[in-house]
Design an enzyme around this catalytic site. Structure first.
Site, mmCIF file in Angstrom:
data_model
loop_
_atom_site.group_PDB
_atom_site.id
_atom_site.type_symbol
_atom_site.label_atom_id
_atom_site.label_comp_id
_atom_site.label_asym_id
_atom_site.label_seq_id
_atom_site.Cartn_x
_atom_site.Cartn_y
_atom_site.Cartn_z
ATOM 1 N N HIS A 17 0.843 -1.207 0.000
ATOM 2 C CA HIS A 17 0.000 0.000 0.000
ATOM 3 C C HIS A 17 0.878 1.257 0.000
ATOM 4 O O HIS A 17 0.630 2.209 -0.731
ATOM 5 C CB HIS A 17 -0.876 0.051 1.254
ATOM 6 C CG HIS A 17 -1.970 -0.970 1.319
ATOM 7 N ND1 HIS A 17 -2.126 -1.815 2.397
ATOM 8 C CD2 HIS A 17 -2.982 -1.269 0.463
ATOM 9 C CE1 HIS A 17 -3.192 -2.589 2.196
ATOM 10 N NE2 HIS A 17 -3.725 -2.284 1.029
ATOM 11 N N LYS A 41 -16.347 -6.723 3.261
ATOM 12 C CA LYS A 41 -15.305 -7.382 4.052
ATOM 13 C C LYS A 41 -15.541 -7.135 5.528
ATOM 14 O O LYS A 41 -15.857 -6.014 5.929
ATOM 15 C CB LYS A 41 -13.931 -6.781 3.715
ATOM 16 C CG LYS A 41 -13.380 -7.156 2.362
ATOM 17 C CD LYS A 41 -11.965 -6.578 2.235
ATOM 18 C CE LYS A 41 -11.382 -6.748 0.853
ATOM 19 N NZ LYS A 41 -10.123 -5.986 0.697
ATOM 20 N N ARG A 90 -2.537 -5.539 -8.470
ATOM 21 C CA ARG A 90 -1.525 -6.589 -8.361
ATOM 22 C C ARG A 90 -1.652 -7.604 -9.481
ATOM 23 O O ARG A 90 -0.670 -8.049 -10.047
ATOM 24 C CB ARG A 90 -1.668 -7.321 -7.006
ATOM 25 C CG ARG A 90 -1.177 -6.513 -5.831
ATOM 26 C CD ARG A 90 -1.733 -7.049 -4.549
ATOM 27 N NE ARG A 90 -3.183 -6.865 -4.495
ATOM 28 C CZ ARG A 90 -3.940 -7.101 -3.449
ATOM 29 N NH1 ARG A 90 -3.403 -7.562 -2.350
ATOM 30 N NH2 ARG A 90 -5.231 -6.883 -3.494
ATOM 31 N N SER A 128 -3.188 -7.815 2.820
ATOM 32 C CA SER A 128 -3.477 -7.705 4.256
ATOM 33 C C SER A 128 -3.844 -9.074 4.821
ATOM 34 O O SER A 128 -3.473 -9.414 5.947
ATOM 35 C CB SER A 128 -4.628 -6.725 4.486
ATOM 36 O OG SER A 128 -4.306 -5.457 3.968
HETATM 37 P P1 ADP Z 1 -10.237 -2.657 -0.382
HETATM 38 O O1 ADP Z 1 -10.971 -3.428 0.681
HETATM 39 O O2 ADP Z 1 -10.879 -1.351 -0.704
HETATM 40 O O3 ADP Z 1 -9.887 -3.442 -1.594
HETATM 41 P P2 ADP Z 1 -7.444 -2.889 0.449
HETATM 42 O O4 ADP Z 1 -6.828 -2.279 1.659
HETATM 43 O O5 ADP Z 1 -7.516 -4.358 0.372
HETATM 44 O O6 ADP Z 1 -8.884 -2.216 0.337
HETATM 45 O O7 ADP Z 1 -6.709 -2.377 -0.851
HETATM 46 C C1 ADP Z 1 -6.712 -1.020 -1.192
HETATM 47 C C2 ADP Z 1 -6.107 -0.863 -2.564
HETATM 48 O O8 ADP Z 1 -4.726 -1.201 -2.520
HETATM 49 C C3 ADP Z 1 -6.717 -1.764 -3.628
HETATM 50 O O9 ADP Z 1 -6.735 -1.064 -4.857
HETATM 51 C C4 ADP Z 1 -5.762 -2.919 -3.693
HETATM 52 O O10 ADP Z 1 -5.775 -3.547 -4.953
HETATM 53 C C5 ADP Z 1 -4.440 -2.217 -3.450
HETATM 54 N N1 ADP Z 1 -3.425 -3.101 -2.870
HETATM 55 C C6 ADP Z 1 -3.545 -3.959 -1.857
HETATM 56 N N2 ADP Z 1 -2.391 -4.609 -1.603
HETATM 57 C C7 ADP Z 1 -1.506 -4.138 -2.501
HETATM 58 C C8 ADP Z 1 -0.125 -4.435 -2.806
HETATM 59 N N3 ADP Z 1 0.564 -5.366 -2.155
HETATM 60 N N4 ADP Z 1 0.459 -3.740 -3.809
HETATM 61 C C9 ADP Z 1 -0.242 -2.821 -4.493
HETATM 62 N N5 ADP Z 1 -1.537 -2.503 -4.291
HETATM 63 C C10 ADP Z 1 -2.158 -3.153 -3.308
#
Ligand code: ADP
Length: 156
Positions: A17, A41, A90, A128
């Protein structure tokens, strides 16, 4: 000033992130990490804890700020006065999900503009969920998440 909002669950925030936020700073003057509730979620950490972990993680990173909302991201964007939403990609699964998310968002507000940044190679498999599984199995997560997240898991 060009501002982009990076909304997500950040449950918890990872180095993946953070890399996306830092990359966006090359194009935007300010990146706002918005800790939001994803109705699809069930969160592991409360919004307040997710916010605190993210806030501590960006300390010293100029141009990156952290906010949280229990409301809609589009309403937050309107309040801030920017149409730009940042998301990380990703893999193909993310692309499929992001298409749906963008369509849903545009049904609420057509003026929103999405900015997508590709995950750096070393973080494409980082999520996560993976962090949570590793932490529960007592594996070392310190190279994959900021210190604030390591400390939060230590408390558990
Ligand atoms: P959500 O529940 O809104 O998907 P997340 O916290 O899971 O929230 O992810 C937020 C954003 O960050 C999403 O666009 C997700 O694809 C991106 N993301 C999550 N992990 C990574 C990572 N390791 N590298 C790049 N982008 C990521």
């Amino acid at each position: 000033m060009k501002v982009v909002i990076y909304p997500g669950s950040f449950d918890p925030i990872t180095n993946g992130h953070l890399e996306i936020a830092k990359e966006a700073l090359k194009t935007f003057d300010k990146v706002i990490i918005l800790v939001a509730d994803n109705p699809n979620k069930k969160a592991r950490f409360t919004t307040e804890v997710r916010y605190q972990m993210a806030k501590e993680a960006v300390e010293g990173l100029e141009g990156i700020e952290v906010y949280y909302t229990h409301g809609l991201t589009v309403d937050f964007a309107k309040k801030i006065g920017t149409p730009y939403l940042l998301r990380g990609i990703r893999d193909g699964a993310d692309m499929t999900y992001e298409r749906q998310y963008a369509e849903l968002t545009h049904q609420i507000d057509k003026s929103i503009k999405f900015i997508y940044i590709k995950a750096p190679e070393k973080y494409v498999t980082l999520s996560s969920t993976k962090i949570d599984e590793m932490a529960r199995a007592n594996k070392d997560i310190s190279k994959l998440v900021p210190k604030s997240v390591v400390n939060e898991y230590k408390k558990r």
